[in-house]
Design an enzyme around this catalytic site. Structure first.
Site, PDB file in Angstrom:
ATOM      1  CG  ASP A  81      -0.202   0.072   2.545  1.00 25.18           C
ATOM      2  OD1 ASP A  81       0.801  -0.670   2.699  1.00 25.18           O
ATOM      3  OD2 ASP A  81      -0.625   0.828   3.438  1.00 25.18           O
ATOM      4  CD  GLU A 176       4.289   0.533   6.864  1.00 26.70           C
ATOM      5  OE1 GLU A 176       5.162   0.866   7.696  1.00 26.70           O
ATOM      6  OE2 GLU A 176       3.838   1.337   6.027  1.00 26.70           O
TER       7      GLU A 176
END
Length: 409
Positions: A81, A176
């Site tokens: 991400d 994350e």
């Protein structure tokens, strides 16, 4: 034809994988799963084994050992991400060849300039090829540079069977950037003796200390009365919130701290007379000081409730992650291996504490020692993000050298 490191990175950043704190699902955005499926196909096409992608977007794969010697299994991890802080959609990177040390015009129509006057770290990379944004999105080197480096290192090891290595596991996870990357990471399934996250910044960074972290949500209740007749009756929740904020140490904020100094960071403030909500994050490397900071929040809550009436202020505190140092110190050989691998790759190690968090911290507390290594990008989470190509090449080389070093243990 196998892609180069740069080609691989440029392909990866074309995927919109911006995570979101609002959805409550894993992965938090559908684009992350789209990217994960692409990566899965790539890893399978490269001939890796045990390639698995679960319903939560966790992608694992194995490069088998090419030695009969009993060698520890080591993992390399990066997150798919990008930050919610800025759009990661329609990323349009370009390469600035042999950077000359001058301003880089990112977007002419909006006059967005990447300047060494504002970002002096640029001058450390004069003469190098830089990958920059078009000034309208972030780049995504955090952490698609890490993914590209890991995959490219594995390809290099496949192409050079003379380099002996043990079993290597690859792990790519979602979310994350919203603090949830390790929450559904199956450590037992990953099956490693230890691992490294490739998620740091400048060349040479080697990190096994991070903040202890907590979030705080405060709700301030007020009492609204016609302002013309409010004497001794009105309680303005916004002013009570302001009083709470003013009672915290003014110099213990992110903009006034560095190194091992912790802070209280005001991240949200929404209010009217009747009710105000305030969001904080609390950070400190030292566990005792971290606990003291939470106690300060609790003390101020009790103090204002005593002054304004019980129930005026409510506090919700949640620990987010802890300093991985206490989990790494008993197994310092994992740092020694990375330190020597950097030396082998011609990189001067820079051991430092992270002024932030990492999936590796949470994974370390789940039983997988997992320090952090540089991926080469700078100015993460915004339009001024860039990554020098030689920095990515060095990070890739460090992965190879770690694999080689572990086989000598």
């Amino acid at each position: 034809m196998v892609m180069t490191l740069v080609e691989r990175f440029l392909k990866y950043v074309s995927f919109d994988t911006q995570s979101s704190e609002e959805t409550g699902v894993t992965p938090s955005t559908p684009g992350q799963m789209v990217f994960a499926r692409y990566l899965k196909e790539e890893l399978e096409s490269l001939g890796l084994e045990d390639v698995t992608l679960d319903e939560n977007g966790y992608l694992f794969a194995t490069l088998p050992a090419n030695t009969d010697k009993s060698v520890p299994t080591v993992g390399f991890i990066a997150h798919m991400d990008t930050s919610p802080d800025m759009s990661g959609k329609d990323v349009s990177p370009r390469i600035v060849p042999q950077y000359d040390g001058k301003d880089i015009l990112l977007c002419e129509e909006e006059n967005i300039v990447l300047s060494p006057g504002r970002f002096p770290e640029l001058l450390d990379h004069v003469g190098e090829d830089l990958i920059v944004t078009d000034g309208k999105t972030l780049l995504g080197a955090d952490d698609k540079a890490g993914i590209a480096e890991i995959v490219s290192a594995v390809v290099y090891l496949q192409e050079h069977p003379e380099i002996k290595h043990g079993k290597i596991r690859l792990g790519f996870n979602p979310d994350e950037e919203i603090g949830l990357g390790a929450h559904k990471f199956d450590v037992e399934k990953f099956g490693c003796d230890w691992a490294y996250t490739m998620d740091g910044g400048e060349v040479g960074e080697l990190e096994f200390e991070n903040f202890n972290a907590a979030s705080a949500k405060l709700t301030f209740k007020g009492r609204n009365v016609h302002p013309g007749y409010a004497k001794d009756k009105m309680v303005n929740s916004m002013l009570v919130a302001n009083r709470f904020i003013s009672l915290l140490p003014a110099e213990e904020t992110p903009e006034h701290t560095e190194g091992y100094e912790g802070f209280y960071h005001l991240i949200a403030l929404h209010g009217e007379v009747e009710q105000t909500t305030v969001g904080y994050i609390i950070r400190d490397h030292d566990r005792a000081r971290f606990e003291q900071r939470k106690q300060t929040m609790q003390h101020l809550t009790a103090r204002l409730n005593q002054e304004y009436g019980e129930g005026t202020v409510t506090l919700e505190l949640h620990d987010q992650y802890y300093n991985m140092r206490e989990k790494i110190e008993p197994v310092m050989h994992v740092i020694d291996v990375a330190f020597q691998a950097m030396k082998d790759a011609g990189v001067e190690p820079r051991v430092k504490a992270i002024r932030g968090g990492t999936d590796g911290a949470q994974l370390s507390f789940k039983g997988l020692p997992c320090p952090n290594i540089f991926a080469g990008g700078l100015n993460f989470h915004g339009r001024y993000e860039f990554v020098p190509v030689p920095s990515m090449e060095k990070a890739m080389s460090v992965v190879v050298k770690i694999a080689e070093r572990v086989a000598l243990l």
